[in-house]
Design an enzyme around this catalytic site. Structure first.
Site, PDB file in Angstrom:
ATOM      1  CG  ASP A 190      18.932  -5.696  16.343  1.00 54.08           C
ATOM      2  OD1 ASP A 190      18.031  -5.596  17.109  1.00 54.08           O
ATOM      3  OD2 ASP A 190      18.719  -5.087  15.150  1.00 54.08           O
TER       4      ASP A 190
ATOM      5  CE  LYS B  38      11.944  -7.085  17.311  1.00 50.81           C
ATOM      6  NZ  LYS B  38      10.739  -6.480  16.640  1.00 50.81           N
TER       7      LYS B  38
ATOM      8  CG  MET C 136      15.345 -10.140   6.185  1.00 49.72           C
ATOM      9  SD  MET C 136      14.380  -8.987   7.160  1.00 49.72           S
ATOM     10  CE  MET C 136      14.568  -7.446   6.107  1.00 49.72           C
TER      11      MET C 136
END
Length: 516
Positions: A38, A60, A169
């Site tokens: 990732d 991502k 996030m």
């Protein structure tokens, strides 16, 4: 013959630094044949794999092009069915907002064997690395971990009543988070901390209150961050053995170490040993590694293969780098030969590391010039060069022209062959880019002219207008005269040069500079 069975390991990479990788994860990385990783995986972890491992970036990041999840699923199935040992490396822990379910469903449907390997989640590691305990007998009897990727989907009425919130996030939605909590009764004096790049040398912490945190972080890119909200944030300074700046919360080091408080950017080759970084860290420095040189095979092996086939015709073999040693002997083995083929050949090496690399292969160099530089090789050569035939495996792009010219002037026949190529990496590790952008680096080290050239090329992406001005407060540290010459050409200066042209010599020069 039984067909080899593949297996996919869904592995947690931890919060960043390789030091927080589990032993099982480390061993799996070393054994991996395919690595699917990732975006937030630290660059250092990619160097734990074998040079033969296929590395596939499927990272991502919000607002940037991403590999569709269906494509990632298909890749895992494909490599597993080919009989490969596949490591699917995810930041933190695989099942803390890691989208593992979809991948496991695809593997199950295809009949692929898999295993989940836990990792340290940034949800618990980041607060502690910033000095914040998530529980306390008085201030926090519980905490909740949530993702604020979709703020409107959360039950803020219930969340606002909990002692401590840990939010992943949530950087781009910070204003909405603050708004939701304030409108449901949380005080504007409620402590909040925002931890960016936790567990890396670029870790930064903003500590404030719900009422002023937006003002503190205005104009700052809050990604990737972990947000902690609750009274335990107030324990941060109290629990630290040394006060941590609100702008930079790297791990406190002993004040007795000579490089304490210095942040050093180490430029080096991709996959190169981190022993130099370890030396600097042992002296108290915060080290950020930035690979600026990628070593790959030459565009053609023909010249080197021909030279090896006729190796008995040469009088001397000159090796000026560990890369030259590695690629020459690997190709020697590929051609079905070993060190016995060099029985009638004398070997000259330049540099202590080159000499050590040769000795690791059971060979003693016949000549090492003083000062560890190629320029002193000819003037101190142990025998007359007239009529001698010399093999010189080197980087494909050339170099050492003065050495070759002087050897030829003395009457030697020098056969130069490409043994490897040196290329500029395609990107800068996030931690290095962050530190350069924030101007938090004290020293940049260069161990070769190529690292200077490729650093300059990469840095132009960050400072397109004037790199020299951007680095005017940074000490430029060089390992030797040739590297210093390139620094002068590109930066207009060099601030220190090692007296002994080795990494130990460069370390001592930096220590001396820090106390001057």
């Amino acid at each position: 013959m039984t067909e080899q069975q593949g297996k996919v390991y869904l592995v947690g990479a931890g919060p960043g630094d390789v030091a927080y990788l589990t032993v099982k994860a480390y061993n799996l990385l070393a054994a991996a044949q395919v690595l699917v990783y990732d975006a937030l995986v630290d660059e250092q972890l990619l160097e734990c794999v074998s040079p033969d491992c296929l590395k596939v970036d499927v990272g991502k990041r919000g607002g940037k092009p991403s590999t569709p999840q269906a494509d990632i699923n298909n890749l895992l199935v494909k490599f597993c069915q080919e009989g490969q040992l596949v490591v699917r490396l995810k930041s933190g822990d695989p099942f803390i907002f890691g989208r593992c379910t979809s991948e496991i469903e695809a593997l199950k449907a295809a009949g692929c064997e898999f295993e989940v390997v836990p990792g340290i989640s940034s949800a618990t590691a980041a607060p502690l690395l910033a000095g914040i305990p998530l529980t306390d007998p008085v201030m926090s009897r519980c905490f909740a971990v949530l993702t604020a990727h979709e703020v409107e989907a959360l039950n803020w009425e219930a969340l606002s009543r909990l002692d401590t919130l840990v939010i992943l996030m949530g950087g781009k939605n910070l204003a909405d988070i603050v708004h939701e909590l304030l409108r449901r009764g949380r005080s504007h004096l409620t402590p909040i901390a925002i931890i960016r790049w936790a567990g890396t040398p670029s870790q930064e912490v903003w500590a404030g209150q719900l009422g002023n945190i937006l003002e503190q972080t205005a104009g700052v890119s809050l990604s990737p961050v972990v947000i902690v909200i609750g009274e335990v944030v107030g324990l941060r300074n109290y629990l630290q053995p040394e006060k941590i700046s609100s702008e930079n919360s790297t791990t406190p080091m002993s004040s007795n170490l000579p490089l304490t408080g210095k942040t050093i950017l180490v430029t080096r080759s991709v996959g190169q040993s981190s022993q130099f970084s370890d030396r600097l860290t042992a002296f108290g420095a915060t080290v950020i590694e930035m690979p600026t040189l990628e070593i790959v095979p030459p565009s053609s092996w023909d010249e080197l293969d021909q030279a090896i086939a006729n190796i008995s015709n040469f009088d001397w073999l000159i090796l000026t780098s560990t890369n030259g040693v590695d690629y020459f002997f690997e190709r020697l083995n590929t051609q079905g030969k070993d060190t016995r083929a060099l029985a009638g050949l004398k070997i000259a090496v330049v540099g202590e590391k080159t000499s050590q690399s040769l000795k690791q292969r059971g060979l003693q160099p016949d000549f090492i010039p003083p000062n560890f530089v190629a320029d002193s090789l000819v003037e101190n050569f142990p025998e007359a060069l007239l009529g001698k035939k010399i093999l010189f495996p080197r980087v494909e792009s050339g170099g050492r022209e003065i050495l070759v010219k002087e050897l030829s002037t003395k009457g030697a026949e020098v056969i130069e062959v490409a043994a490897y190529q040196s290329c500029c990496p395609s990107s800068i590790p996030p931690a290095a880019e962050q530190a350069l952008t924030n101007r938090t680096i004290d020293v940049i080290t260069f161990a070769s002219s190529k690292t200077v050239q490729f650093f300059y090329q990469l840095a132009e992406n960050i400072f397109p207008n004037n790199i020299a001005n951007a680095l005017e407060e940074v000490c430029i540290a060089s390992i030797g005269p040739q590297t210093s010459k390139t620094c002068h050409t590109l930066f207009g200066r060099v601030d220190l040069e090692a007296q002994e042209y080795t990494l130990d010599g460069l370390t001592q020069a930096i220590i001396h500079w820090s106390h001057s």
